[in-house]
Design a protein around this motif. Structure first.
Motif, PDB file in Angstrom:
ATOM      1  N   CYS A   1       4.785   7.019   2.780  1.00  0.00           N
ATOM      2  CA  CYS A   1       4.274   6.684   1.448  1.00  0.00           C
ATOM      3  C   CYS A   1       3.280   5.527   1.474  1.00  0.00           C
ATOM      4  N   ASP A   2       2.929   5.005   2.616  1.00  0.00           N
ATOM      5  CA  ASP A   2       2.079   3.821   2.722  1.00  0.00           C
ATOM      6  C   ASP A   2       2.656   2.649   1.927  1.00  0.00           C
ATOM      7  N   GLU A   3       3.984   2.489   1.990  1.00  0.00           N
ATOM      8  CA  GLU A   3       4.640   1.447   1.205  1.00  0.00           C
ATOM      9  C   GLU A   3       4.393   0.045   1.744  1.00  0.00           C
ATOM     10  N   TRP A   4       3.745  -0.079   2.875  1.00  0.00           N
ATOM     11  CA  TRP A   4       3.389  -1.401   3.404  1.00  0.00           C
ATOM     12  C   TRP A   4       2.141  -1.954   2.725  1.00  0.00           C
ATOM     13  N   SER A   5       1.386  -1.109   2.042  1.00  0.00           N
ATOM     14  CA  SER A   5       0.123  -1.501   1.411  1.00  0.00           C
ATOM     15  C   SER A   5       0.341  -1.941  -0.035  1.00  0.00           C
ATOM     16  N   PRO A   6      -0.344  -2.998  -0.483  1.00  0.00           N
ATOM     17  CA  PRO A   6      -0.195  -3.410  -1.876  1.00  0.00           C
ATOM     18  C   PRO A   6      -0.938  -2.502  -2.856  1.00  0.00           C
ATOM     19  N   THR A   7      -1.792  -1.601  -2.383  1.00  0.00           N
ATOM     20  CA  THR A   7      -2.622  -0.800  -3.297  1.00  0.00           C
ATOM     21  C   THR A   7      -2.510   0.708  -3.110  1.00  0.00           C
ATOM     22  N   ALA A   8      -1.798   1.197  -2.101  1.00  0.00           N
ATOM     23  CA  ALA A   8      -1.786   2.634  -1.800  1.00  0.00           C
ATOM     24  C   ALA A   8      -0.833   3.442  -2.679  1.00  0.00           C
ATOM     25  N   GLY A   9       0.007   2.806  -3.487  1.00  0.00           N
ATOM     26  CA  GLY A   9       0.887   3.530  -4.396  1.00  0.00           C
ATOM     27  C   GLY A   9       2.297   3.753  -3.893  1.00  0.00           C
ATOM     28  N   GLY A  10       2.620   3.290  -2.690  1.00  0.00           N
ATOM     29  CA  GLY A  10       3.963   3.474  -2.144  1.00  0.00           C
ATOM     30  C   GLY A  10       4.945   2.399  -2.589  1.00  0.00           C
TER      31      GLY A  10
ATOM     32  N   GLY B   1      -0.493 -14.640 -12.644  1.00  0.00           N
ATOM     33  CA  GLY B   1       0.068 -14.959 -13.944  1.00  0.00           C
ATOM     34  C   GLY B   1      -0.863 -14.686 -15.101  1.00  0.00           C
ATOM     35  N   PRO B   2      -2.112 -15.179 -15.055  1.00  0.00           N
ATOM     36  CA  PRO B   2      -3.006 -14.966 -16.192  1.00  0.00           C
ATOM     37  C   PRO B   2      -3.242 -13.486 -16.513  1.00  0.00           C
ATOM     38  N   CYS B   3      -3.270 -12.633 -15.502  1.00  0.00           N
ATOM     39  CA  CYS B   3      -3.548 -11.211 -15.715  1.00  0.00           C
ATOM     40  C   CYS B   3      -2.279 -10.357 -15.795  1.00  0.00           C
ATOM     41  N   ALA B   4      -1.111 -10.970 -15.574  1.00  0.00           N
ATOM     42  CA  ALA B   4       0.177 -10.255 -15.595  1.00  0.00           C
ATOM     43  C   ALA B   4       0.180  -9.084 -14.623  1.00  0.00           C
ATOM     44  N   GLN B   5      -0.361  -9.298 -13.421  1.00  0.00           N
ATOM     45  CA  GLN B   5      -0.403  -8.276 -12.385  1.00  0.00           C
ATOM     46  C   GLN B   5       0.494  -8.680 -11.222  1.00  0.00           C
ATOM     47  N   GLY B   6       1.111  -7.715 -10.572  1.00  0.00           N
ATOM     48  CA  GLY B   6       1.932  -7.972  -9.405  1.00  0.00           C
ATOM     49  C   GLY B   6       1.501  -7.094  -8.244  1.00  0.00           C
ATOM     50  N   ALA B   7       1.867  -7.508  -7.044  1.00  0.00           N
ATOM     51  CA  ALA B   7       1.574  -6.718  -5.831  1.00  0.00           C
ATOM     52  C   ALA B   7       2.713  -6.933  -4.840  1.00  0.00           C
ATOM     53  N   PHE B   8       2.977  -5.917  -4.024  1.00  0.00           N
ATOM     54  CA  PHE B   8       4.059  -5.958  -3.057  1.00  0.00           C
ATOM     55  C   PHE B   8       3.590  -5.268  -1.790  1.00  0.00           C
ATOM     56  N   LEU B   9       3.871  -5.882  -0.629  1.00  0.00           N
ATOM     57  CA  LEU B   9       3.520  -5.299   0.656  1.00  0.00           C
ATOM     58  C   LEU B   9       4.486  -5.796   1.713  1.00  0.00           C
ATOM     59  N   TRP B  10       4.470  -5.174   2.871  1.00  0.00           N
ATOM     60  CA  TRP B  10       5.276  -5.664   3.992  1.00  0.00           C
ATOM     61  C   TRP B  10       4.516  -5.552   5.286  1.00  0.00           C
ATOM     62  N   GLN B  11       4.968  -6.350   6.249  1.00  0.00           N
ATOM     63  CA  GLN B  11       4.401  -6.344   7.595  1.00  0.00           C
ATOM     64  C   GLN B  11       5.545  -6.257   8.607  1.00  0.00           C
ATOM     65  N   CYS B  12       5.270  -5.665   9.744  1.00  0.00           N
ATOM     66  CA  CYS B  12       6.258  -5.655  10.825  1.00  0.00           C
ATOM     67  C   CYS B  12       5.577  -5.896  12.145  1.00  0.00           C
TER      68      CYS B  12
END
Length: 176
Positions: free
Chosen positions: A39-48, A165-176
């Motif tokens: 799912c490309d869940e390591w990427s903050p923008t790929a949708g996973g 905070g000002p834009c109320a946006q979040g992002a999540f990613l991981w590295q290994c």
């Protein structure tokens, strides 16, 4: 998507004197669990994965489900809570080691940090806000956890949650 964590944003990571634009929000973090790794869940923008910010005043505790003859309805699989421990250490790795030595626990029992600076395993991947293009602020760094039966799957690595905070946006990613 699987729910991973909920974090109250209360000024984490902002320099002194900066406006507190996140204090009234909660971040909910989700990650794809369909064929992990596909799912490309390591990427903050790929949708996973997703890190969503919600107004905290709109949140209400969910009522317990009414059993329909099956008591398993009321059981959750694995639920964990954490204890926040402050450390005077200069960086995350040093703080983990110091806590392990002081408490007699394995540093693997440290589940992450709130705010501060990311302790990247690879290169710096601080995401830019999709709205204002400014670098996002670290909300939390998360470890998989010490027990493989309840661990979050970050490919054996570490995850990072960021917010603007000002834009109320979040992002999540991981590295290994």
């Amino acid at each position: 998507m699987q729910f991973l964590a909920q974090i109250l944003l209360d000024g984490l990571g902002r320099p002194a004197g900066e406006a507190d634009t996140q204090a009234d929000r909660v971040m909910a973090i989700f990650m794809c669990q369909n064929d992990p790794g596909l799912c490309d869940e390591w990427s903050p923008t790929a949708g996973g994965n997703r890190a969503l910010l919600y107004p905290s005043d709109a949140l209400r505790p969910m009522a317990a489900p009414v059993p329909d003859g099956d008591e398993d309805v009321l059981r959750l699989g694995a639920v964990n809570a954490v204890t926040l421990v402050s450390s005077p250490a200069a960086d995350y790795s040093e703080a983990r080691e110091e806590w392990g030595n002081r408490s007699g626990n394995s540093p693997r029992n440290v589940l992450g940090q709130l705010g501060g600076q990311p302790d990247w395993l690879q290169g710096d991947e601080t995401p830019a806000c999709a709205t204002c293009t400014q670098p996002m602020i670290l909300v939390a760094q998360l470890e998989e956890g010490p027990d493989h039966t309840t661990a979050m799957n970050f490919g054996g690595g570490t995850a990072f949650a960021f917010a603007c905070g000002p834009c109320a946006q979040g992002a999540f990613l991981w590295q290994c």
